[in-house]
Write an enzyme that holds these catalytic residues in place. Structure first.
Site, PDB file in Angstrom:
ATOM      1  N   ALA A   1      48.483  37.837  30.620  1.00  0.00           N
ATOM      2  CA  ALA A   1      47.252  37.360  31.275  1.00  0.00           C
ATOM      3  C   ALA A   1      47.558  36.240  32.265  1.00  0.00           C
ATOM      4  O   ALA A   1      46.787  36.010  33.190  1.00  0.00           O
ATOM      5  CB  ALA A   1      46.246  36.877  30.226  1.00  0.00           C
TER       6      ALA A   1
ATOM      7  N   GLU B   1      50.968  37.322  36.420  1.00  0.00           N
ATOM      8  CA  GLU B   1      50.665  37.822  37.756  1.00  0.00           C
ATOM      9  C   GLU B   1      49.393  37.189  38.322  1.00  0.00           C
ATOM     10  O   GLU B   1      49.290  36.932  39.525  1.00  0.00           O
ATOM     11  CB  GLU B   1      50.533  39.331  37.708  1.00  0.00           C
ATOM     12  CG  GLU B   1      50.644  39.933  39.075  1.00  0.00           C
ATOM     13  CD  GLU B   1      50.744  41.432  38.997  1.00  0.00           C
ATOM     14  OE1 GLU B   1      49.837  42.043  38.410  1.00  0.00           O
ATOM     15  OE2 GLU B   1      51.718  41.978  39.509  1.00  0.00           O
TER      16      GLU B   1
ATOM     17  N   SER C   1      48.402  34.155  37.991  1.00  0.00           N
ATOM     18  CA  SER C   1      48.741  32.864  38.595  1.00  0.00           C
ATOM     19  C   SER C   1      49.519  33.052  39.885  1.00  0.00           C
ATOM     20  O   SER C   1      49.247  32.385  40.891  1.00  0.00           O
ATOM     21  CB  SER C   1      49.571  32.016  37.623  1.00  0.00           C
ATOM     22  OG  SER C   1      48.869  31.827  36.425  1.00  0.00           O
TER      23      SER C   1
ATOM     24  N   CYS D   1      38.652  32.408  30.420  1.00  0.00           N
ATOM     25  CA  CYS D   1      40.116  32.324  30.453  1.00  0.00           C
ATOM     26  C   CYS D   1      40.664  31.183  29.580  1.00  0.00           C
ATOM     27  O   CYS D   1      40.389  30.013  29.821  1.00  0.00           O
ATOM     28  CB  CYS D   1      40.585  32.132  31.895  1.00  0.00           C
ATOM     29  SG  CYS D   1      42.372  31.934  32.025  1.00  0.00           S
TER      30      CYS D   1
ATOM     31  N   GLU E   1      48.677  24.064  37.407  1.00  0.00           N
ATOM     32  CA  GLU E   1      49.708  24.808  38.145  1.00  0.00           C
ATOM     33  C   GLU E   1      49.318  24.966  39.615  1.00  0.00           C
ATOM     34  O   GLU E   1      50.143  24.765  40.523  1.00  0.00           O
ATOM     35  CB  GLU E   1      49.865  26.175  37.472  1.00  0.00           C
ATOM     36  CG  GLU E   1      50.868  27.090  38.111  1.00  0.00           C
ATOM     37  CD  GLU E   1      51.035  28.379  37.298  1.00  0.00           C
ATOM     38  OE1 GLU E   1      50.511  28.482  36.160  1.00  0.00           O
ATOM     39  OE2 GLU E   1      51.700  29.289  37.815  1.00  0.00           O
TER      40      GLU E   1
HETATM   41  C1  HEM Z   1      44.777  31.647  38.303  1.00  0.00           C
HETATM   42  C2  HEM Z   1      45.193  32.274  37.240  1.00  0.00           C
HETATM   43  C3  HEM Z   1      44.301  33.000  36.269  1.00  0.00           C
HETATM   44  C4  HEM Z   1      43.161  33.734  36.497  1.00  0.00           C
HETATM   45  C5  HEM Z   1      42.481  34.042  37.844  1.00  0.00           C
HETATM   46  C6  HEM Z   1      42.691  34.206  35.198  1.00  0.00           C
HETATM   47  C7  HEM Z   1      41.551  34.967  35.001  1.00  0.00           C
HETATM   48  C8  HEM Z   1      41.039  35.337  33.763  1.00  0.00           C
HETATM   49  C9  HEM Z   1      39.789  36.043  33.544  1.00  0.00           C
HETATM   50  C10 HEM Z   1      38.819  36.505  34.637  1.00  0.00           C
HETATM   51  C11 HEM Z   1      39.638  36.218  32.202  1.00  0.00           C
HETATM   52  C12 HEM Z   1      38.438  36.853  31.473  1.00  0.00           C
HETATM   53  C13 HEM Z   1      38.683  38.277  31.060  1.00  0.00           C
HETATM   54  C14 HEM Z   1      37.488  38.903  30.377  1.00  0.00           C
HETATM   55  O1  HEM Z   1      36.350  38.406  30.467  1.00  0.00           O
HETATM   56  O2  HEM Z   1      37.703  39.928  29.737  1.00  0.00           O
HETATM   57  C15 HEM Z   1      40.801  35.647  31.566  1.00  0.00           C
HETATM   58  C16 HEM Z   1      41.051  35.682  30.205  1.00  0.00           C
HETATM   59  C17 HEM Z   1      42.213  35.221  29.628  1.00  0.00           C
HETATM   60  N1  HEM Z   1      43.220  34.479  30.242  1.00  0.00           N
HETATM   61 FE1  HEM Z   1      43.315  33.996  32.218  1.00  0.00          FE
HETATM   62  N2  HEM Z   1      43.563  33.763  34.238  1.00  0.00           N
HETATM   63  C18 HEM Z   1      44.545  33.012  34.842  1.00  0.00           C
HETATM   64  C19 HEM Z   1      45.607  32.368  34.232  1.00  0.00           C
HETATM   65  C20 HEM Z   1      45.866  32.407  32.875  1.00  0.00           C
HETATM   66  C21 HEM Z   1      46.980  31.751  32.225  1.00  0.00           C
HETATM   67  C22 HEM Z   1      48.019  30.870  32.932  1.00  0.00           C
HETATM   68  C23 HEM Z   1      46.918  32.096  30.896  1.00  0.00           C
HETATM   69  C24 HEM Z   1      47.814  31.684  29.744  1.00  0.00           C
HETATM   70  C25 HEM Z   1      48.581  30.654  29.743  1.00  0.00           C
HETATM   71  C26 HEM Z   1      45.744  32.944  30.714  1.00  0.00           C
HETATM   72  C27 HEM Z   1      45.345  33.476  29.513  1.00  0.00           C
HETATM   73  C28 HEM Z   1      44.183  34.197  29.302  1.00  0.00           C
HETATM   74  C29 HEM Z   1      43.796  34.770  28.013  1.00  0.00           C
HETATM   75  C30 HEM Z   1      44.577  34.680  26.724  1.00  0.00           C
HETATM   76  C31 HEM Z   1      42.560  35.423  28.219  1.00  0.00           C
HETATM   77  C32 HEM Z   1      41.737  36.197  27.165  1.00  0.00           C
HETATM   78  C33 HEM Z   1      40.756  35.268  26.512  1.00  0.00           C
HETATM   79  C34 HEM Z   1      39.849  35.930  25.497  1.00  0.00           C
HETATM   80  O3  HEM Z   1      39.681  37.163  25.515  1.00  0.00           O
HETATM   81  O4  HEM Z   1      39.310  35.191  24.660  1.00  0.00           O
HETATM   82  N3  HEM Z   1      45.144  33.115  31.931  1.00  0.00           N
HETATM   83  N4  HEM Z   1      41.628  35.086  32.529  1.00  0.00           N
END
Ligand code: HEM
Length: 404
Positions: free
Chosen positions: A240, A243, A245, A353, A362
């Site tokens: 997650a 890519e 980031s 997220c 970052e």
């Molecule tokens: C700019 C970078 C990032 C963007 C645009 C982004 C975007 C998102 C979005 C839109 C979701 C929601 C998905 C949903 O509603 O089903 C999400 C969930 C998540 N993201 Fe990010 N993310 C980013 C960076 C990261 C990073 C760096 C991590 C970990 C270190 C991360 C870990 C997660 C996890 C574990 C979820 C699932 C949360 C859940 O289902 O409770 N993400 N992210």
């Protein structure tokens, strides 16, 4: 179903030049029936308020689409997920998800992101030193955005030196895979084994990092995450966070290079770094991302439309961020506008997220320090000549050659 339903996704060249269809749909048909490339139909949701509602209402489930991705390796049916990826507890029943999320969220929080800042800064500076020594032009995607995203994950999980090449192998495999699911599965197999090794080592010698904290964390009833759940959590955070980031850094850089007036304001230091990051997340976000498709588990009314149970519902995070009902001049990139509450780039509600605090540090350090080190940075061949690429989730610059 109307066979004349419009085809989706809409074509676009630059990921942040919004196709005209979105504005028309937001105005006249905010929940519209569309035809997907495989011939199936879905409901496309384009207004900010509706997109937020879909993201935070559990009747729009991510399960079927994500469970599709969970395919076991045919060569080892009981082994690790080879042909797909196990989204584990992030797609569990709402109650199980909440339980997992409360425990993991107690460790992965803004405090953790702050404590990581010095190590993120060190990574950034190391990459900037390497750029400074490289012959120009330099490609900022392969030379900066991807290595930074991977480096931050290595810092987050404190990946020991001997495992870093395997992490890098996974990342390279994922990038090469593009939309090829078999290649994606092979890369995920590599990551699965790395995550397993990390967790096994942390179990033996916990140390004081993130994995130790996750091993020590307890649910309200006193139980802990199992090793399998911990491996799943590492896997999920890595896939997650990598890519997304990298693409977000690349898109943000391109948006700034395309708008010299805004870049001037950033260089001048008169706009808070955090504000710049939020406007990048709004204007230049990675694309529809992995929050793209959900399925209704019941008949749900959205706007004037009743969406039948079992329908595919597609949400456009980027259309939501261009909703003129939400903010004025949405098509303009304005780094000082204060857009934190006008985008859904990190989702909304229970699945918001988990890594957002880490990603924000970052982006701020990665972008801010690049401009400070290379104040004369510019696109090598002009931003009009940037070539874009897509995979299943994102649309982004294939390369971003720059000089200074
Ligand atoms: C700019 C970078 C990032 C963007 C645009 C982004 C975007 C998102 C979005 C839109 C979701 C929601 C998905 C949903 O509603 O089903 C999400 C969930 C998540 N993201 Fe990010 N993310 C980013 C960076 C990261 C990073 C760096 C991590 C970990 C270190 C991360 C870990 C997660 C996890 C574990 C979820 C699932 C949360 C859940 O289902 O409770 N993400 N992210």
């Amino acid at each position: 179903v109307d066979d004349a339903a419009r085809s989706y996704p809409f074509a676009r060249r630059c990921p942040f030049d919004e196709p005209a269809e979105f504005a028309r749909l937001r105005a006249d048909e905010p929940v519209a029936l569309v035809t997907l490339p495989n011939g199936a139909h879905g409901y496309l949701v384009t207004r900010y308020d509706d997109v937020r509602r879909v993201l935070s209402d559990e009747r729009f489930s991510r399960r079927p689409v994500r469970q599709d991705a969970v395919r076991r390796d045919p060569a080892a049916p009981d082994g690790p997920p080879g042909g797909g990826f196990d989204f584990g507890l992030s797609i569990a029943d709402p109650a199980d998800h909440e339980r997992w999320r409360r425990l993991v969220g107690s460790v992965v929080n803004p405090r953790l992101a702050e404590s990581l800042r010095p190590r993120i800064v060190a990574r950034v500076e190391e990459l900037l030193d390497a750029l400074a020594a490289a012959p120009q032009p330099v490609d900022l995607m392969s030379g900066y955005a991807y290595p930074l995203a991977l480096g931050v994950l290595c810092e987050l999980f404190e990946v020991p030196d001997d495992l870093r090449p395997r992490f890098a192998e996974w990342a390279a495999g994922l990038r090469r895979a593009g939309a090829d699911m078999a290649a994606f599965g092979a890369a995920m197999g590599t990551l699965y084994r790395c995550a397993g090794e990390l967790v096994a080592r942390a179990r033996k010698e916990p140390g004081d990092g993130l994995l130790a904290a996750l091993l020590a964390a307890r649910h309200d009833d006193g139980t802990a995450l199992s090793d399998e759940q911990l491996v799943g959590t590492v896997l999920l955070m890595t896939i997650a966070g990598y890519e997304t980031s990298a693409v977000q850094i690349g898109n943000g850089l391109l948006a700034l290079l395309q708008h010299p007036d805004q870049l001037e304001r950033v260089r001048g230091g008169t706009v808070a770094e955090a504000a710049v990051v939020e406007e990048i997340l709004r204007y230049a976000q990675a694309g529809t991302g992995f929050a793209g498709t959900t399925y209704t588990t019941a008949d749900v009314e959205l706007g004037a439309v009743t969406i039948p149970a079992g329908s595919a519902v597609l949400i456009s995070l980027d259309s939501a961020a261009r909703d003129e009902r939400r903010l004025p001049r949405p098509e303009e990139f304005d780094v000082a506008r204060g857009s934190a509450r006008h985008h859904l780039a990190f989702g909304s509600g229970a699945h918001f997220c988990l890594g957002a605090p880490v990603a924000r540090v970052e982006l701020a350090e990665g972008l801010g320090r690049l401009w400070r080190r290379f104040p004369a940075l510019k696109s090598a061949h002009g931003t009009d000549r940037v070539v874009f690429t897509s995979n299943l989730l994102h649309h982004f610059p294939a390369e971003l050659p720059v000089t200074w």
